[in-house]
Scaffold this motif. Sequence first.
Motif, mmCIF file in Angstrom:
data_model
loop_
_atom_site.group_PDB
_atom_site.id
_atom_site.type_symbol
_atom_site.label_atom_id
_atom_site.label_comp_id
_atom_site.label_asym_id
_atom_site.label_seq_id
_atom_site.Cartn_x
_atom_site.Cartn_y
_atom_site.Cartn_z
ATOM 1 N N MET A 1 0.846 -1.183 0.000
ATOM 2 C CA MET A 1 0.000 0.000 0.000
ATOM 3 C C MET A 1 0.887 1.240 0.000
ATOM 4 O O MET A 1 1.934 1.263 0.630
ATOM 5 C CB MET A 1 -0.910 0.003 1.228
ATOM 6 C CG MET A 1 -1.940 -1.089 1.210
ATOM 7 S SD MET A 1 -3.296 -0.938 2.382
ATOM 8 C CE MET A 1 -2.535 -0.616 3.919
ATOM 9 N N ASN A 2 0.417 2.263 -0.678
ATOM 10 C CA ASN A 2 1.182 3.502 -0.713
ATOM 11 C C ASN A 2 0.723 4.451 0.387
ATOM 12 O O ASN A 2 -0.239 4.191 1.108
ATOM 13 C CB ASN A 2 1.085 4.153 -2.099
ATOM 14 C CG ASN A 2 -0.340 4.502 -2.469
ATOM 15 O OD1 ASN A 2 -1.239 4.446 -1.638
ATOM 16 N ND2 ASN A 2 -0.543 4.859 -3.718
ATOM 17 N N ASN A 6 -2.788 4.671 2.695
ATOM 18 C CA ASN A 6 -2.671 4.589 4.159
ATOM 19 C C ASN A 6 -3.340 5.788 4.823
ATOM 20 O O ASN A 6 -4.025 5.642 5.830
ATOM 21 C CB ASN A 6 -1.205 4.534 4.578
ATOM 22 C CG ASN A 6 -0.575 3.207 4.282
ATOM 23 O OD1 ASN A 6 -1.241 2.215 4.050
ATOM 24 N ND2 ASN A 6 0.747 3.186 4.280
ATOM 25 N N THR A 7 -3.132 6.974 4.264
ATOM 26 C CA THR A 7 -3.736 8.189 4.822
ATOM 27 C C THR A 7 -5.253 8.120 4.734
ATOM 28 O O THR A 7 -5.954 8.441 5.702
ATOM 29 C CB THR A 7 -3.218 9.430 4.074
ATOM 30 O OG1 THR A 7 -1.790 9.448 4.141
ATOM 31 C CG2 THR A 7 -3.779 10.696 4.662
ATOM 32 N N LEU A 8 -5.772 7.704 3.599
ATOM 33 C CA LEU A 8 -7.222 7.596 3.422
ATOM 34 C C LEU A 8 -7.824 6.596 4.408
ATOM 35 O O LEU A 8 -8.826 6.891 5.061
ATOM 36 C CB LEU A 8 -7.553 7.176 1.986
ATOM 37 C CG LEU A 8 -9.029 6.934 1.699
ATOM 38 C CD1 LEU A 8 -9.798 8.250 1.742
ATOM 39 C CD2 LEU A 8 -9.198 6.256 0.367
ATOM 40 N N LEU A 9 -7.204 5.434 4.556
ATOM 41 C CA LEU A 9 -7.714 4.428 5.486
ATOM 42 C C LEU A 9 -7.626 4.903 6.933
ATOM 43 O O LEU A 9 -8.527 4.638 7.732
ATOM 44 C CB LEU A 9 -6.954 3.116 5.306
ATOM 45 C CG LEU A 9 -7.181 2.385 3.987
ATOM 46 C CD1 LEU A 9 -6.292 1.161 3.905
ATOM 47 C CD2 LEU A 9 -8.641 2.016 3.826
ATOM 48 N N PHE A 10 -6.556 5.623 7.265
ATOM 49 C CA PHE A 10 -6.415 6.147 8.618
ATOM 50 C C PHE A 10 -7.500 7.181 8.916
ATOM 51 O O PHE A 10 -8.106 7.156 9.992
ATOM 52 C CB PHE A 10 -5.032 6.772 8.810
ATOM 53 C CG PHE A 10 -4.840 7.369 10.169
ATOM 54 C CD1 PHE A 10 -4.574 6.568 11.252
ATOM 55 C CD2 PHE A 10 -4.957 8.732 10.355
ATOM 56 C CE1 PHE A 10 -4.405 7.113 12.517
ATOM 57 C CE2 PHE A 10 -4.802 9.288 11.605
ATOM 58 C CZ PHE A 10 -4.516 8.472 12.692
ATOM 59 N N VAL A 11 -7.758 8.073 7.977
ATOM 60 C CA VAL A 11 -8.789 9.103 8.183
ATOM 61 C C VAL A 11 -10.169 8.457 8.315
ATOM 62 O O VAL A 11 -10.961 8.841 9.182
ATOM 63 C CB VAL A 11 -8.752 10.148 7.050
ATOM 64 C CG1 VAL A 11 -9.955 11.053 7.090
ATOM 65 C CG2 VAL A 11 -7.477 10.963 7.134
ATOM 66 N N LYS A 75 3.933 4.932 18.916
ATOM 67 C CA LYS A 75 4.334 3.623 18.400
ATOM 68 C C LYS A 75 4.896 3.692 16.989
ATOM 69 O O LYS A 75 5.811 2.944 16.654
ATOM 70 C CB LYS A 75 3.155 2.662 18.432
ATOM 71 C CG LYS A 75 2.807 2.201 19.808
ATOM 72 C CD LYS A 75 1.779 1.096 19.760
ATOM 73 C CE LYS A 75 1.540 0.597 21.174
ATOM 74 N NZ LYS A 75 0.699 -0.583 21.197
ATOM 75 N N ILE A 76 4.332 4.536 16.136
ATOM 76 C CA ILE A 76 4.783 4.576 14.740
ATOM 77 C C ILE A 76 5.198 5.991 14.362
ATOM 78 O O ILE A 76 4.764 6.968 14.967
ATOM 79 C CB ILE A 76 3.700 4.071 13.771
ATOM 80 C CG1 ILE A 76 2.469 4.969 13.802
ATOM 81 C CG2 ILE A 76 3.328 2.640 14.059
ATOM 82 C CD1 ILE A 76 1.457 4.640 12.736
ATOM 83 N N LYS A 77 6.025 6.077 13.339
ATOM 84 C CA LYS A 77 6.462 7.362 12.804
ATOM 85 C C LYS A 77 5.573 7.689 11.605
ATOM 86 O O LYS A 77 5.637 7.032 10.572
ATOM 87 C CB LYS A 77 7.921 7.276 12.394
ATOM 88 C CG LYS A 77 8.559 8.579 12.093
ATOM 89 C CD LYS A 77 10.037 8.412 11.850
ATOM 90 C CE LYS A 77 10.637 9.756 11.543
ATOM 91 N NZ LYS A 77 12.064 9.612 11.235
ATOM 92 N N PHE A 78 4.740 8.721 11.751
ATOM 93 C CA PHE A 78 3.724 9.042 10.756
ATOM 94 C C PHE A 78 4.325 9.388 9.397
ATOM 95 O O PHE A 78 3.747 9.071 8.365
ATOM 96 C CB PHE A 78 2.855 10.195 11.246
ATOM 97 C CG PHE A 78 1.650 9.749 12.024
ATOM 98 C CD1 PHE A 78 0.434 10.372 11.842
ATOM 99 C CD2 PHE A 78 1.716 8.706 12.924
ATOM 100 C CE1 PHE A 78 -0.682 9.976 12.551
ATOM 101 C CE2 PHE A 78 0.621 8.298 13.626
ATOM 102 C CZ PHE A 78 -0.591 8.927 13.448
ATOM 103 N N ASP A 83 0.879 10.153 4.020
ATOM 104 C CA ASP A 83 1.102 11.339 3.204
ATOM 105 C C ASP A 83 0.426 12.521 3.895
ATOM 106 O O ASP A 83 -0.687 12.385 4.403
ATOM 107 C CB ASP A 83 0.494 11.113 1.825
ATOM 108 C CG ASP A 83 1.059 12.030 0.773
ATOM 109 O OD1 ASP A 83 2.230 12.387 0.893
ATOM 110 O OD2 ASP A 83 0.319 12.364 -0.172
ATOM 111 N N PRO A 84 1.068 13.700 3.922
ATOM 112 C CA PRO A 84 0.409 14.847 4.578
ATOM 113 C C PRO A 84 -0.856 15.258 3.832
ATOM 114 O O PRO A 84 -0.901 15.264 2.606
ATOM 115 C CB PRO A 84 1.459 15.952 4.530
ATOM 116 C CG PRO A 84 2.502 15.506 3.595
ATOM 117 C CD PRO A 84 2.387 14.034 3.427
#
Length: 97
Positions: A1-2, A6-11, A75-78, A83-84
């Motif tokens: 996944m790009n 990842n940003t879309l799924l997180f939001v 835990k993770i480095k954003f 993506d911003p």
Amino acid sequence: MNKKLNTLLFVLGATLLNITVTILSFLGLLILYTSVLAGVLPEALNAFVLPTFFIAAIVISFLVYRFVLNKIMKKIKFEDYFDPIFRPRGYQPKRKD
């Protein structure tokens, strides 16, 4: 996944979490009111209960959201995975040559 996916799924996940926590906290406050406070408080205060509980549910969901987000950020480095969403003014992406 790009990063954009990842940003879309997180939001989307964060939005669902926020809505769920808001609904659960509102229902919890309402159950608390009907089981404990309804017989104790005077009738005149009933008009203020729902708006107050709604605002309290929003505040509770905001606090829970911030707590969960801080735990995830530790835990993770954003920058490595996401993506911003917003970029500063005048930002020019680097060209890949």
